[in-house]
Design a protein around this motif. Sequence first.
Motif, short mmCIF file in Angstrom:
data_model
loop_
_atom_site.label_atom_id
_atom_site.label_comp_id
_atom_site.label_asym_id
_atom_site.label_seq_id
_atom_site.Cartn_x
_atom_site.Cartn_y
_atom_site.Cartn_z
N ARG A 1 24.93 -10.29 21.48
CA ARG A 1 26.10 -9.59 22.04
C ARG A 1 26.45 -10.10 23.43
N HIS B 1 32.51 -18.41 31.40
CA HIS B 1 31.99 -18.80 32.71
C HIS B 1 31.38 -20.20 32.64
N HIS C 1 18.65 -5.29 20.31
CA HIS C 1 19.61 -5.07 21.40
C HIS C 1 19.17 -3.92 22.29
N VAL D 1 29.08 -4.38 33.05
CA VAL D 1 27.83 -4.31 32.25
C VAL D 1 26.95 -3.18 32.77
N1 COA Z 1 24.38 -15.45 30.26
C1 COA Z 1 24.00 -15.52 28.96
N2 COA Z 1 23.67 -14.45 28.19
C2 COA Z 1 23.73 -13.24 28.77
C3 COA Z 1 24.11 -13.08 30.12
C4 COA Z 1 24.44 -14.25 30.89
N3 COA Z 1 24.81 -14.20 32.15
N4 COA Z 1 24.08 -11.76 30.43
C5 COA Z 1 23.69 -11.12 29.30
N5 COA Z 1 23.46 -12.01 28.31
C6 COA Z 1 23.06 -11.71 26.92
C7 COA Z 1 21.75 -10.94 26.82
O1 COA Z 1 20.65 -11.81 26.73
C8 COA Z 1 21.97 -10.16 25.52
O2 COA Z 1 21.74 -11.03 24.43
P1 COA Z 1 21.25 -10.46 22.96
O3 COA Z 1 22.38 -9.63 22.44
O4 COA Z 1 21.05 -11.73 22.20
O5 COA Z 1 19.98 -9.71 23.21
C9 COA Z 1 23.46 -9.86 25.53
O6 COA Z 1 24.04 -10.82 26.40
C10 COA Z 1 23.79 -8.46 26.00
O7 COA Z 1 23.22 -8.29 27.29
P2 COA Z 1 23.50 -7.00 28.16
O8 COA Z 1 22.72 -5.86 27.62
O9 COA Z 1 24.96 -6.82 28.33
O10 COA Z 1 22.93 -7.42 29.59
P3 COA Z 1 21.45 -7.78 30.05
O11 COA Z 1 20.68 -6.53 30.36
O12 COA Z 1 20.78 -8.75 29.15
O13 COA Z 1 21.78 -8.55 31.44
C11 COA Z 1 22.70 -8.80 33.67
C12 COA Z 1 22.53 -7.89 32.45
C13 COA Z 1 23.63 -8.12 34.66
C14 COA Z 1 21.35 -9.09 34.32
C15 COA Z 1 23.29 -10.16 33.16
O14 COA Z 1 24.50 -9.92 32.50
C16 COA Z 1 23.48 -11.16 34.27
O15 COA Z 1 22.56 -11.84 34.63
N6 COA Z 1 24.72 -11.24 34.81
C17 COA Z 1 25.04 -12.06 35.95
C18 COA Z 1 25.24 -13.49 35.61
C19 COA Z 1 25.83 -14.17 36.82
O16 COA Z 1 26.47 -13.58 37.63
N7 COA Z 1 25.64 -15.45 36.95
C20 COA Z 1 26.19 -16.07 38.09
C21 COA Z 1 26.40 -17.47 37.92
S1 COA Z 1 24.98 -18.36 37.41
#
Ligand code: COA
Length: 343
Positions: free
Chosen positions: A187, A195, A255, A328
């Motif tokens: 998801r 991005h 998830h 998120v």
């Molecule tokens: N890149 C790739 N995959 C991502 C992701 C990201 N930035 N953020 C979430 N996912 C994936 C998760 O692994 C999860 O995968 P799954 O369905 O296969 O298990 C799915 O998306 C849903 O994740 P979600 O529950 O919405 O979030 P999370 O708890 O895994 O992560 C954060 C939350 C806020 C830590 C994450 O979204 C994040 O790191 N965001 C910031 C990224 C950023 O700002 N990067 C800056 C440039 S490098």
Amino acid sequence: MLFSPSGISECVQEWNDLEKDYQHVQETHRLYKQKLEEVSKLQQSCSTAITRQRKKLKELTVSLEECKEKLTPEEMNVIDGIQESIRDRPNVFFEMESFLPKKNGLYLSLVLGNVNVTLLNKQSKFAYKDEYEKFKLILTVILFVFSFTCRFVVSYRALDALFNFLLVWYYCTLTIRESILISNGSRIQGWWVFHHYVSTFLSGVMLTWPEGKLYQMFRSQFLTYCLYQIGFVQFLQYYYQSGCLYRLRALGERHNMDLTVEGFQSWMWRGLTFLLPFLFFGHFWQLYNGVTLFRMAQLPECKEWQVVMCGCSYLALFMGNFFTTLGVVYKKYMNNQDKSKSL
Ligand code: COA
């Protein structure tokens, strides 16, 4: 050690044994092909049934809305119950479809052709996601060392170009891997994939930026940003994401949004509260990069189109990353509240 027959009688005996084994192999393979045929028929009928269900549920939803006007309170309760169940169905169908082969989206069709990328069991899906996280970790270490060398050891435009080329390749690879993960029921929010397209574009533009006064003005800021964002923050992200993945695997879930287990939720919130300040700091650094580049674009000696392009890309990254991360966290918070209320 393998037995090697000596003498004609032993050879004939060995041949007879092999013949029997060969019959067995043939039989097993025949059975395997038959099961494969059955599996593809089941996949086909499941996909068709899901499409039919979706269509009928859509029609039923419209009809229920129309009926609502002239109903008794008891009938209204029945309708509410049906509507409640209908609301859960898309999630169930999404989960089912992640185990069924489907046509690739435009991007995967262009890159891979129409090859089936659906992994058919939970273990393979976990293993693929795990490999994706490890790939990011290895590249994080390489990129960290590379950016450190460019920032503090060697100042050479060709080495910078190599670094940017590695970034282009890395982000392209991520977009492909993430599209495969999405086909397998991940998801990942659309923005995180987009991005990586923007980052590919940005690194490509940086690669073509010619050596000169303006390039040198931005170089240190860019490399320090890379050290922080691609090295440090991505390492923290790896720690959080792979922690989630291993805990979900131990719980037999896929998830975290669907999960109410107390231990997991508190680990996730601790991880998030630690990670978020570093993430937000990185987002504001992206904004700062954007503003710096727009200021540079005002200078009379600025002739390079790359300055404005990179500025726009950084602003897009800042807005997308910042608001998606806020979204998120808000969604997770509301989910948590709803689940605590329903318990
Ligand atoms: N890149 C790739 N995959 C991502 C992701 C990201 N930035 N953020 C979430 N996912 C994936 C998760 O692994 C999860 O995968 P799954 O369905 O296969 O298990 C799915 O998306 C849903 O994740 P979600 O529950 O919405 O979030 P999370 O708890 O895994 O992560 C954060 C939350 C806020 C830590 C994450 O979204 C994040 O790191 N965001 C910031 C990224 C950023 O700002 N990067 C800056 C440039 S490098």
